[in-house]
Every structure is written in C-alpha cells, then in structure tokens.
Scaffold this motif. Structure first.
Motif, mmCIF file in Angstrom:
data_model
loop_
_atom_site.group_PDB
_atom_site.id
_atom_site.type_symbol
_atom_site.label_atom_id
_atom_site.label_comp_id
_atom_site.label_asym_id
_atom_site.label_seq_id
_atom_site.Cartn_x
_atom_site.Cartn_y
_atom_site.Cartn_z
ATOM 1 N N ARG A 1 3.358 10.298 10.632
ATOM 2 C CA ARG A 1 2.892 11.440 10.840
ATOM 3 C C ARG A 1 2.802 12.520 9.538
ATOM 4 O O ARG A 1 2.196 13.314 9.385
ATOM 5 C CB ARG A 1 3.903 12.274 11.880
ATOM 6 C CG ARG A 1 3.837 11.761 13.215
ATOM 7 C CD ARG A 1 4.807 12.148 14.170
ATOM 8 N NE ARG A 1 4.619 11.706 15.540
ATOM 9 C CZ ARG A 1 5.646 11.737 16.346
ATOM 10 N NH1 ARG A 1 6.582 12.365 16.331
ATOM 11 N NH2 ARG A 1 5.161 11.240 17.728
ATOM 12 N N ALA A 2 3.813 12.088 8.630
ATOM 13 C CA ALA A 2 3.866 12.894 7.464
ATOM 14 C C ALA A 2 2.760 12.655 6.766
ATOM 15 O O ALA A 2 1.833 13.497 6.000
ATOM 16 C CB ALA A 2 5.146 12.540 6.611
ATOM 17 N N LEU A 3 1.963 11.418 6.521
ATOM 18 C CA LEU A 3 0.797 11.191 5.834
ATOM 19 C C LEU A 3 -0.398 11.790 6.505
ATOM 20 O O LEU A 3 -1.383 12.543 5.923
ATOM 21 C CB LEU A 3 0.612 9.651 5.733
ATOM 22 C CG LEU A 3 1.613 8.993 4.798
ATOM 23 C CD1 LEU A 3 1.396 7.397 5.012
ATOM 24 C CD2 LEU A 3 1.400 9.131 3.330
ATOM 25 N N ARG A 4 -0.238 11.745 8.002
ATOM 26 C CA ARG A 4 -1.473 12.464 8.621
ATOM 27 C C ARG A 4 -1.335 13.921 8.355
ATOM 28 O O ARG A 4 -2.471 14.559 8.054
ATOM 29 C CB ARG A 4 -1.324 11.985 10.233
ATOM 30 C CG ARG A 4 -2.576 12.486 10.862
ATOM 31 C CD ARG A 4 -2.458 11.845 12.320
ATOM 32 N NE ARG A 4 -1.207 12.663 13.021
ATOM 33 C CZ ARG A 4 -0.464 12.135 13.887
ATOM 34 N NH1 ARG A 4 -0.774 11.263 14.603
ATOM 35 N NH2 ARG A 4 0.195 12.994 14.495
ATOM 36 N N GLY A 5 -0.147 14.554 8.473
ATOM 37 C CA GLY A 5 -0.128 15.852 8.203
ATOM 38 C C GLY A 5 -0.601 16.335 6.991
ATOM 39 O O GLY A 5 -1.353 17.209 6.664
ATOM 40 N N ALA A 6 -0.138 15.474 5.781
ATOM 41 C CA ALA A 6 -0.664 15.921 4.603
ATOM 42 C C ALA A 6 -2.140 15.661 4.318
ATOM 43 O O ALA A 6 -2.923 16.346 3.457
ATOM 44 C CB ALA A 6 0.335 14.921 3.409
ATOM 45 N N GLU A 7 -2.843 14.779 5.064
ATOM 46 C CA GLU A 7 -4.217 14.293 4.954
ATOM 47 C C GLU A 7 -4.885 15.510 5.389
ATOM 48 O O GLU A 7 -5.823 16.073 4.864
ATOM 49 C CB GLU A 7 -4.337 13.316 5.850
ATOM 50 C CG GLU A 7 -5.883 12.838 5.641
ATOM 51 C CD GLU A 7 -6.269 11.564 6.540
ATOM 52 O OE1 GLU A 7 -6.863 10.641 6.039
ATOM 53 O OE2 GLU A 7 -5.827 11.360 7.696
ATOM 54 N N LEU B 1 -5.768 5.804 -0.311
ATOM 55 C CA LEU B 1 -4.596 4.911 0.197
ATOM 56 C C LEU B 1 -3.898 5.915 1.486
ATOM 57 O O LEU B 1 -3.626 5.051 2.452
ATOM 58 C CB LEU B 1 -3.557 4.612 -0.862
ATOM 59 C CG LEU B 1 -3.878 3.688 -2.066
ATOM 60 C CD1 LEU B 1 -2.934 3.606 -2.770
ATOM 61 C CD2 LEU B 1 -4.211 2.380 -1.334
ATOM 62 N N GLN B 2 -3.896 6.890 1.271
ATOM 63 C CA GLN B 2 -3.233 7.835 2.423
ATOM 64 C C GLN B 2 -4.488 7.705 3.632
ATOM 65 O O GLN B 2 -3.660 7.368 4.740
ATOM 66 C CB GLN B 2 -3.424 9.340 1.706
ATOM 67 C CG GLN B 2 -2.684 10.333 2.927
ATOM 68 C CD GLN B 2 -2.688 11.333 2.522
ATOM 69 O OE1 GLN B 2 -3.630 12.038 1.706
ATOM 70 N NE2 GLN B 2 -1.695 12.505 2.926
ATOM 71 N N ASN B 3 -5.462 7.804 3.343
ATOM 72 C CA ASN B 3 -6.480 7.620 4.505
ATOM 73 C C ASN B 3 -6.358 6.236 5.160
ATOM 74 O O ASN B 3 -6.471 6.219 6.457
ATOM 75 C CB ASN B 3 -7.981 7.917 4.139
ATOM 76 C CG ASN B 3 -8.782 7.808 5.262
ATOM 77 O OD1 ASN B 3 -9.460 6.579 5.434
ATOM 78 N ND2 ASN B 3 -9.091 8.866 5.701
ATOM 79 N N VAL C 1 0.775 -0.947 -0.109
ATOM 80 C CA VAL C 1 -0.092 -0.122 0.004
ATOM 81 C C VAL C 1 1.020 1.168 -0.032
ATOM 82 O O VAL C 1 0.659 2.168 -0.870
ATOM 83 C CB VAL C 1 -0.898 -0.132 1.216
ATOM 84 C CG1 VAL C 1 -1.975 1.331 1.065
ATOM 85 C CG2 VAL C 1 -1.878 -1.197 1.045
ATOM 86 N N VAL C 2 1.985 1.134 0.957
ATOM 87 C CA VAL C 2 2.974 2.294 0.806
ATOM 88 C C VAL C 2 3.789 2.548 -0.669
ATOM 89 O O VAL C 2 3.469 3.630 -0.950
ATOM 90 C CB VAL C 2 4.167 2.122 1.893
ATOM 91 C CG1 VAL C 2 5.072 3.159 1.847
ATOM 92 C CG2 VAL C 2 3.456 1.983 3.156
ATOM 93 N N LEU C 3 3.774 1.467 -1.226
ATOM 94 C CA LEU C 3 4.466 1.562 -2.468
ATOM 95 C C LEU C 3 3.240 1.925 -3.445
ATOM 96 O O LEU C 3 3.823 2.679 -4.533
ATOM 97 C CB LEU C 3 4.914 0.211 -2.858
ATOM 98 C CG LEU C 3 5.495 0.026 -4.431
ATOM 99 C CD1 LEU C 3 6.803 0.938 -4.241
ATOM 100 C CD2 LEU C 3 6.176 -1.225 -4.815
ATOM 101 N N LYS D 1 -5.893 9.644 -10.175
ATOM 102 C CA LYS D 1 -4.938 9.406 -9.339
ATOM 103 C C LYS D 1 -4.732 9.788 -7.793
ATOM 104 O O LYS D 1 -4.324 9.398 -6.904
ATOM 105 C CB LYS D 1 -3.426 9.455 -9.992
ATOM 106 C CG LYS D 1 -3.366 8.547 -11.307
ATOM 107 C CD LYS D 1 -1.998 8.755 -11.940
ATOM 108 C CE LYS D 1 -2.109 7.914 -13.265
ATOM 109 N NZ LYS D 1 -0.771 8.051 -13.777
ATOM 110 N N LEU D 2 -4.891 11.197 -7.852
ATOM 111 C CA LEU D 2 -5.121 12.005 -6.704
ATOM 112 C C LEU D 2 -6.173 11.510 -5.866
ATOM 113 O O LEU D 2 -5.850 11.108 -4.650
ATOM 114 C CB LEU D 2 -5.349 13.426 -6.764
ATOM 115 C CG LEU D 2 -5.713 14.138 -5.643
ATOM 116 C CD1 LEU D 2 -3.969 14.302 -4.943
ATOM 117 C CD2 LEU D 2 -5.834 15.722 -6.146
#
Length: 178
Positions: free
Chosen positions: A79-85, A113-115, A31-33, A106-107
């Motif tokens: 934390r980076a993914l949560r901050g971006a979210e 996936l980020q969520n 999922v990260v990839l 794609k966005l």
C-alpha cells in the motif's frame, strides 16, 4: 499387484496435493532491497528546513510496526508503494531554481522497481479494506506538493517515509519475502 496399486494410489495422491497447493502471495526480497538502496542513494538527506512540515504529513508507523504476520507486513509495504506510485503519477517533481538534485537515472530505476512491486503484489490487497491512516497520509503529502513553497519538503517527506517502510520491512520482517 498390491504393490503396484499402492504405488498408483501414492502417485495420484501426490498429484492431487501438488495441484491443490495455492501459491503464496509475496514480494521478492532482492527487488525490495534494490528499491530501498536506490531510494536511499537518490540524493541528499532530509533537508533541515523541512522539519516543520513533519506535523503536516506523518506516516502512520503503527501500520507497519504493529504488523505481526507476514501478510499484514507485505500489505502495508504494498500500500505504501502503491500510494507513492500514485503521488509520482499525479504530481511533478520541482525543476529549476530551488529544486533538489535527485539522480534522475536512480529515480527512474526506483520507479520501475516500484511499479513491478506494486504489480507483483496486487494479490496482497485483494479483498482488503483500505487503510484510512495511509489514505490520509498520502492526501497530506499531496497537499504539500501542490503548494509551491512546500513541494520540495513534500517530496522529501515521501522519500524519507517510503525508505523507512522499505527498511523496516526488510529489517524486522525479512522472512516474509521470497
């Protein structure tokens, strides 16, 4: 009789060991990839006219490069993914004239996936103090997004930096993922 007793004790012991094992908190590598690849393929590379804004919002790279343990690495990634979210939730992407062309499909897929990664990685932040450097970074990005003349650069910085975090975590700390 003694053999039956030994077998019974061994069985009870293995049940105890299985129930006492605590699942490790991690994130799925696939999922990260996939999130990395979607973000990479979202649109054009970092715009040259945005280079002057690098000084306004610089991702604290040492937060990830100094991570020596999987839990630290995964925590920074989470934390980076949560901050971006949160940035995506609080701000609108520019539309119309002067806006950049990100592939909306794609966005949307990246954000799903980020969520999922933020939700699945919630256990990574349990009991952890927030990182003031990351908080400052996301505050600076948000400031750029709120200024009409720098909004595109703010989004481009965010994309570039989250992509760097995903790439670095996958490349340097691949064994940390499940």
């Amino acid at each position: 009789m003694i053999v039956a007793l030994v077998v019974l004790v061994l069985r009870l012991g293995s049940v105890h060991v299985r129930t006492a094992a605590v699942p490790v908190c991690s994130l799925p590598e696939n999922v990260v990839l996939e999130a990395h690849n979607l973000l990479r393929d979202l649109g054009a590379l970092f715009p040259v006219h945005c280079l002057p804004y690098n000084a306004n919002a610089t991702f604290p790279c040492t937060a990830l490069t100094n991570a020596t343990q999987c839990r630290q690495t995964l925590r920074v990634l989470h934390r980076a993914l949560r901050g971006a979210e949160q940035v995506f939730q609080d701000n609108r992407l520019p539309h119309g004239e002067g806006a950049f062309a990100w592939d909306q499909r794609k966005l949307d897929h990246f954000q799903n996936l980020q969520n999922r990664l933020v939700r699945d990685g919630g256990c990574l932040s349990a009991g952890a103090l927030s990182d003031p450097h990351l908080s400052s970074y996301f505050g600076n990005v948000t400031s750029l997004l709120q200024q009409q003349d720098s909004a595109i650069c703010g989004w481009s910085l965010l994309r570039r930096d989250v992509l760097w975090v995903l790439n670095t975590a996958l490349r340097r700390h691949r064994s940390c993922f499940r």
